[in-house]
Scaffold this motif. Structure first.
Motif, PDB file in Angstrom:
ATOM      1  N   ASP A  95     -17.027  33.237 -83.686  1.00 62.23           N
ATOM      2  CA  ASP A  95     -16.609  33.220 -82.286  1.00 62.23           C
ATOM      3  C   ASP A  95     -15.425  34.268 -82.110  1.00 62.23           C
ATOM      4  O   ASP A  95     -14.927  34.722 -83.051  1.00 62.23           O
ATOM      5  N   LEU A  97     -12.191  33.746 -81.108  1.00 54.19           N
ATOM      6  CA  LEU A  97     -10.936  33.327 -81.591  1.00 54.19           C
ATOM      7  C   LEU A  97     -10.871  33.405 -83.011  1.00 54.19           C
ATOM      8  O   LEU A  97      -9.891  33.814 -83.689  1.00 54.19           O
ATOM      9  N   PRO A 203     -10.119  30.950 -73.160  1.00 50.01           N
ATOM     10  CA  PRO A 203     -10.386  29.901 -74.248  1.00 50.01           C
ATOM     11  C   PRO A 203     -10.644  28.726 -73.377  1.00 50.01           C
ATOM     12  O   PRO A 203      -9.981  28.217 -72.617  1.00 50.01           O
ATOM     13  N   VAL A 205     -10.023  25.280 -73.431  1.00 45.34           N
ATOM     14  CA  VAL A 205      -9.108  24.380 -73.791  1.00 45.34           C
ATOM     15  C   VAL A 205      -8.343  23.741 -72.755  1.00 45.34           C
ATOM     16  O   VAL A 205      -8.023  24.291 -71.654  1.00 45.34           O
ATOM     17  N   GLU A 238     -10.599  26.170 -86.014  1.00 47.49           N
ATOM     18  CA  GLU A 238     -11.077  26.881 -85.125  1.00 47.49           C
ATOM     19  C   GLU A 238     -10.529  26.231 -83.568  1.00 47.49           C
ATOM     20  O   GLU A 238     -10.181  26.885 -82.574  1.00 47.49           O
ATOM     21  N   THR A 239     -10.153  25.001 -83.514  1.00 46.91           N
ATOM     22  CA  THR A 239      -9.878  24.105 -82.382  1.00 46.91           C
ATOM     23  C   THR A 239      -8.190  24.702 -82.247  1.00 46.91           C
ATOM     24  O   THR A 239      -7.528  25.119 -81.059  1.00 46.91           O
ATOM     25  N   THR A 242      -8.306  28.100 -80.773  1.00 42.55           N
ATOM     26  CA  THR A 242      -8.436  28.230 -79.415  1.00 42.55           C
ATOM     27  C   THR A 242      -7.315  27.831 -78.496  1.00 42.55           C
ATOM     28  O   THR A 242      -6.934  28.413 -77.674  1.00 42.55           O
ATOM     29  N   THR A 243      -6.461  26.386 -79.007  1.00 41.53           N
ATOM     30  CA  THR A 243      -5.626  26.135 -78.149  1.00 41.53           C
ATOM     31  C   THR A 243      -4.131  27.109 -78.416  1.00 41.53           C
ATOM     32  O   THR A 243      -3.684  27.368 -77.312  1.00 41.53           O
ATOM     33  N   ARG A 245      -4.513  30.305 -78.513  1.00 41.84           N
ATOM     34  CA  ARG A 245      -4.974  31.665 -77.866  1.00 41.84           C
ATOM     35  C   ARG A 245      -4.673  31.227 -76.272  1.00 41.84           C
ATOM     36  O   ARG A 245      -4.295  32.158 -75.634  1.00 41.84           O
TER      37      ARG A 245
END
Length: 352
Positions: A95, A97, A203, A205, A238-239, A242-243, A245
């Motif tokens: 992905d 990010l 993203p 989130v 990965e989470t 995302t946060t 970003r």
């Protein structure tokens, strides 16, 4: 002709042996060289540490995300201590990010002058990726494949997609690729005033997750390693990306190398009370083109914008993104900053 020991390869589709652990996958090429058990072990562990795979030595590929599978592929190549690292679209299977984080880590590894690789040859179909990473951009033509031109990239590092000079070079390379015939003279960059304002995808989130990240960062003294954030909060990497970003898009944090650090705006946000935080959040939303577009659409619709119309607009402006997920993020962020409201019973956005 034989194998070139000074070159290693990272494959597009990971190319991992599913019955082997992470450590065994990294060791496989080292064993083929006939190195001693101690050397194989040491070089594999060192390579895994360079790409953040500590603690995953006994994991199997099926237990890893796509991003971590590609880390194994990079570690396997680095373990060979190659002078030249060849990468075939290494980030196309992950992905956006995760790809961004892997690019940053790869540049950190390459910029370490005391270690190999000295050079990286990377195949990419992304002009933006090439501009962000490369010192020289080799444009190929097909049937048969041949070098069309080589574009030098002297932009200083670190590079950002928000830098106007980066966008100019992206446009220049795009002109070269899409032109029917390579011009004899250098393709000029477009006039900045005529370059359309880029809308960045959001993203997916929640605003509460961004707030949680900022509070955690405050507890850590304002700066923390990305891997430590994941470990200490027990959140998938990965989470976390995302946060981070999301927080970075709002200019609350910066991400030098593998760290996440408060910006001046982020520090001001954390020092404010809740009402002032909403004001700062709203102001930062309006720095993003997407939220200005949404507000303008609401105004044009005399204060009530149907969800369906915004979904169509999102699909047109961000064709590679899921409009429903983008809509959910727009609403969540906009509500927190009180930029607009969403009346679910009527499926309309309003300015009140």
């Amino acid at each position: 002709m034989g194998l070139n020991p000074g070159v290693a390869m990272v494959f597009q589709d990971f190319a991992l042996f599913p019955w082997m652990t992470v450590e065994e996958n990294v060791q496989v090429a080292l064993k083929a060289r006939g190195l001693s058990h101690e050397d194989v072990k040491e070089r594999a562990l060192t390579a895994m540490a360079r790409v953040g795979l500590e603690g995953f030595e006994e994991a199997f590929p099926r237990e890893l995300s796509r991003g971590f599978k590609q880390r194994v592929g990079v570690a396997r190549a680095l373990a060979m201590d190659p002078e030249v690292l060849v990468m075939d679209e290494p980030f196309s299977q992950v992905d956006a990010l995760t790809a961004e984080a892997l690019r940053a880590e790869l540049l950190d590894i390459w910029q370490d002058a005391e270690r190999n690789p000295n050079s990286i040859v990377m195949v990419s179909h992304s002009i933006r990726e090439a501009v962000l990473m490369a010192d020289r951009i080799v444009v190929l033509s097909g049937n048969p494949a041949h070098i069309r031109t080589i574009v030098p990239n002297t932009l200083p590092r670190p590079r950002s997609t928000r830098d106007p000079e980066v966008q100019k070079l992206v446009d220049r390379v795009h002109d070269i690729i899409t032109s029917a015939e390579l011009p004899d003279v250098e393709v000029s960059a477009p006039i900045p005033s005529k370059v359309p304002e880029v809308i960045e995808p959001l993203p997916h989130v929640a605003s509460t997750d961004i707030l949680g990240l900022l509070e955690f960062l405050e507890e850590q003294g304002g700066s923390c390693d990305l891997f430590q954030v994941a470990a200490q909060t027990q959140t998938p990497f990965e989470t976390v990306l995302t946060t981070v970003r999301g927080a970075e898009m709002l200019d609350f944090v910066d991400t030098p190398k593998r760290h996440v650090t408060f910006t001046a705006i982020g520090l001001r946000f954390m020092a404010a009370d809740m009402d002032k935080r909403k004001d700062i959040w709203r102001a930062q939303l309006l720095q993003l083109r997407l939220f200005r577009v949404v507000r303008e659409m609401i105004q044009l619709k005399e204060g009530e914008l149907p969800k369906e119309e915004l979904l169509h607009e999102l699909a047109a402006r961000l064709p590679m993104e899921d409009p429903e997920r983008t809509f959910e993020t727009v609403v969540a962020w906009g509500r927190f900053g009180e930029l607009f409201a969403y009346r679910e019973e009527h499926e309309v956005l309003t300015l009140e």
